[in-house]
Design a protein around this motif. Structure first.
Motif, mmCIF file in Angstrom:
data_model
loop_
_atom_site.group_PDB
_atom_site.id
_atom_site.type_symbol
_atom_site.label_atom_id
_atom_site.label_comp_id
_atom_site.label_asym_id
_atom_site.label_seq_id
_atom_site.Cartn_x
_atom_site.Cartn_y
_atom_site.Cartn_z
ATOM 1 N N LYS A 132 -3.955 -56.438 8.420
ATOM 2 C CA LYS A 132 -2.529 -56.224 8.690
ATOM 3 C C LYS A 132 -2.336 -55.546 10.042
ATOM 4 N N ARG A 133 -3.205 -54.569 10.353
ATOM 5 C CA ARG A 133 -3.100 -53.877 11.642
ATOM 6 C C ARG A 133 -3.318 -54.840 12.801
ATOM 7 N N LEU A 134 -4.164 -55.835 12.581
ATOM 8 C CA LEU A 134 -4.413 -56.826 13.629
ATOM 9 C C LEU A 134 -3.275 -57.819 13.766
ATOM 10 N N GLY A 135 -2.394 -57.877 12.742
ATOM 11 C CA GLY A 135 -1.223 -58.734 12.842
ATOM 12 C C GLY A 135 -1.244 -59.998 12.016
ATOM 13 N N TYR A 136 -2.258 -60.182 11.169
ATOM 14 C CA TYR A 136 -2.340 -61.389 10.347
ATOM 15 C C TYR A 136 -1.231 -61.396 9.292
ATOM 16 N N SER A 137 -0.805 -62.602 8.899
ATOM 17 C CA SER A 137 0.229 -62.740 7.868
ATOM 18 C C SER A 137 -0.365 -62.456 6.487
ATOM 19 N N ASP A 138 0.496 -62.102 5.531
ATOM 20 C CA ASP A 138 0.037 -61.823 4.169
ATOM 21 C C ASP A 138 -0.623 -63.055 3.554
ATOM 22 N N ASN A 139 -0.061 -64.222 3.824
ATOM 23 C CA ASN A 139 -0.617 -65.457 3.276
ATOM 24 C C ASN A 139 -2.038 -65.687 3.788
ATOM 25 N N TRP A 140 -2.237 -65.480 5.099
ATOM 26 C CA TRP A 140 -3.576 -65.664 5.671
ATOM 27 C C TRP A 140 -4.552 -64.638 5.093
ATOM 28 N N ILE A 141 -4.095 -63.397 4.975
ATOM 29 C CA ILE A 141 -4.965 -62.339 4.443
ATOM 30 C C ILE A 141 -5.430 -62.675 3.026
ATOM 31 N N ASN A 142 -4.521 -63.169 2.199
ATOM 32 C CA ASN A 142 -4.895 -63.544 0.828
ATOM 33 C C ASN A 142 -5.970 -64.633 0.836
ATOM 34 N N GLN A 143 -5.801 -65.611 1.713
ATOM 35 C CA GLN A 143 -6.797 -66.688 1.815
ATOM 36 C C GLN A 143 -8.129 -66.129 2.292
ATOM 37 N N ARG A 144 -8.070 -65.237 3.278
ATOM 38 C CA ARG A 144 -9.311 -64.680 3.853
ATOM 39 C C ARG A 144 -10.069 -63.856 2.824
ATOM 40 N N LEU A 145 -9.359 -63.045 2.060
ATOM 41 C CA LEU A 145 -10.019 -62.231 1.038
ATOM 42 C C LEU A 145 -10.634 -63.122 -0.041
ATOM 43 N N LYS A 146 -9.933 -64.195 -0.393
ATOM 44 C CA LYS A 146 -10.476 -65.135 -1.368
ATOM 45 C C LYS A 146 -11.726 -65.802 -0.811
ATOM 46 N N SER A 147 -11.726 -66.095 0.486
ATOM 47 C CA SER A 147 -12.893 -66.745 1.090
ATOM 48 C C SER A 147 -14.117 -65.828 1.053
ATOM 49 N N ILE A 148 -13.882 -64.512 1.145
ATOM 50 C CA ILE A 148 -14.980 -63.546 1.055
ATOM 51 C C ILE A 148 -15.588 -63.581 -0.345
ATOM 52 N N GLU A 149 -14.724 -63.647 -1.348
ATOM 53 C CA GLU A 149 -15.197 -63.733 -2.734
ATOM 54 C C GLU A 149 -15.998 -65.011 -2.963
ATOM 55 N N VAL A 150 -15.477 -66.135 -2.444
ATOM 56 C CA VAL A 150 -16.157 -67.426 -2.596
ATOM 57 C C VAL A 150 -17.522 -67.396 -1.916
ATOM 58 N N ARG A 151 -17.565 -66.830 -0.713
ATOM 59 C CA ARG A 151 -18.831 -66.738 0.022
ATOM 60 C C ARG A 151 -19.842 -65.889 -0.733
ATOM 61 N N LYS A 152 -19.379 -64.784 -1.310
ATOM 62 C CA LYS A 152 -20.277 -63.898 -2.068
ATOM 63 C C LYS A 152 -20.866 -64.636 -3.266
ATOM 64 N N GLU A 153 -20.065 -65.424 -3.959
ATOM 65 C CA GLU A 153 -20.556 -66.180 -5.109
ATOM 66 C C GLU A 153 -21.627 -67.180 -4.675
ATOM 67 N N LEU A 154 -21.415 -67.801 -3.505
ATOM 68 C CA LEU A 154 -22.387 -68.763 -3.000
ATOM 69 C C LEU A 154 -23.703 -68.083 -2.626
ATOM 70 N N THR A 155 -23.633 -66.970 -1.882
ATOM 71 C CA THR A 155 -24.868 -66.298 -1.463
ATOM 72 C C THR A 155 -25.614 -65.709 -2.668
ATOM 73 N N ASP A 156 -24.869 -65.262 -3.680
ATOM 74 C CA ASP A 156 -25.519 -64.783 -4.908
ATOM 75 C C ASP A 156 -26.276 -65.925 -5.590
ATOM 76 N N GLU A 157 -25.670 -67.106 -5.577
ATOM 77 C CA GLU A 157 -26.324 -68.278 -6.168
ATOM 78 C C GLU A 157 -27.583 -68.632 -5.389
ATOM 79 N N TRP A 158 -27.510 -68.574 -4.071
ATOM 80 C CA TRP A 158 -28.702 -68.860 -3.254
ATOM 81 C C TRP A 158 -29.815 -67.863 -3.541
ATOM 82 N N LYS A 159 -29.452 -66.598 -3.696
ATOM 83 C CA LYS A 159 -30.459 -65.579 -4.001
ATOM 84 C C LYS A 159 -31.128 -65.869 -5.335
ATOM 85 N N ARG A 160 -30.326 -66.312 -6.310
ATOM 86 C CA ARG A 160 -30.902 -66.654 -7.627
ATOM 87 C C ARG A 160 -31.884 -67.820 -7.510
#
Length: 287
Positions: A132-160
């Motif tokens: 928000k401090r950088l100026g991103y919209s709320d909609n973009w921030i929601n997508q970005r945070l979701k992408s972090i969750e998705v990425r974490k699930e993928l890397t956890d799967e790779w580790k397994r």
């Protein structure tokens, strides 16, 4: 040492950091800190001069510096970092009005991390505030945070699956990205005019969604197909990327133009600013 890289913001300027889970302490990029405190265009040169001015600092430099792998313009490289204590010592040799505010900021960063270990939800809240401090919209921030969750699930799967972090993760990521977007991660960043910046932080909403689709599909396919070798994981990564590639091609067909664009965060935030200014110019009875 279990390390997690993160970007911290001081007065809207980025400082690369690494969190060490075992020692429970932050390491800060020395060059980034020097650049922020001095506004130097060549922090490496400033550091050399600083060590000449302060013989005691130069003498103890080996005990202060810890080379760690950080993202650079040329990919991940070993970068000189220092812990909180080490940075405090370096700051003593920098005549800057920002020194005291910076010390308080660093102490707060360390404190926040300890709190976040106890309550992971605080990490999400902090990420939202930073974007928000950088100026991103709320909609973009929601997508970005979701992408972090998705990425974490993928890397956890790779580790397994026994995949090691580093080069192997980067290779699989490149396969996914190349398959759905037509560009490797490096090509994608070059296309957007990026150097040190994070690629996902410079994606549009549509690009983020397609990237999430590719990574989610890869995770689901991996769980269903149970790849054992690295080659099998590469094949799954390509299949996952292909799911998003088909979606991208169908969308582009309907739109009549590409959705993988050269638009980066700087341009995106400028667009948001212009849209806000235009909205303010509209009279109430015109809205």
């Amino acid at each position: 040492m279990t390390q997690k890289q993160a970007i911290q913001l001081f007065e809207e300027k980025k400082i690369r950091t690494v969190w060490d889970d075992e020692q429970e302490k932050w390491y800060f990029s020395i060059a980034d800190v020097v650049e922020v405190l001095t506004d130097s265009k060549n922090p490496t040169d400033y550091i050399k001069k600083m060590k000449k001015r302060d013989p005691l600092l130069a003498e103890g430099w080996g005990q202060i510096v810890t080379p760690l792998a950080l993202s650079t313009a040329g990919g991940k490289q070993r970068v000189n970092c220092a812990s909180l204590e080490g940075i405090f010592r370096i700051i003593q040799s920098i005549p800057s009005p920002k020194a005291e505010p910076f010390k308080l900021w660093m102490a707060q960063v360390a404190s926040n991390r300890i709190d976040q270990l106890q309550d992971p939800e605080l990490s999400i809240d902090q990420a939202m505030l930073d974007y928000k401090r950088l100026g991103y919209s709320d909609n973009w921030i929601n997508q970005r945070l979701k992408s972090i969750e998705v990425r974490k699930e993928l890397t956890d799967e790779w580790k397994r699956r026994g995949i090691e972090e580093g080069v192997s993760f980067a290779t699989l990521t490149d396969i996914i990205t190349k398959t759905w977007s037509g560009k490797t991660t490096r090509e994608y960043k070059r296309f957007k005019g990026l150097k040190k910046e994070n690629l996902r932080d410079n994606m549009t909403n549509t690009e983020l969604i397609l990237n999430m689709l590719a990574e989610t599909a890869t995770t689901d396919l991996s769980k269903a197909q149970n790849p054992e070798s690295f080659d099998e994981n590469m094949a799954v990564a390509k299949k996952g990327g292909n799911v998003a590639r088909k979606a991208r091609m169908e969308l582009e067909k309907e739109l009549g133009h590409p959705v993988v664009t050269q638009l980066n965060a700087k341009d995106y935030l400028k667009q948001i600013g212009n849209a806000s200014e235009n909205a303010e110019l509209i009279e109430p009875d015109e809205a």
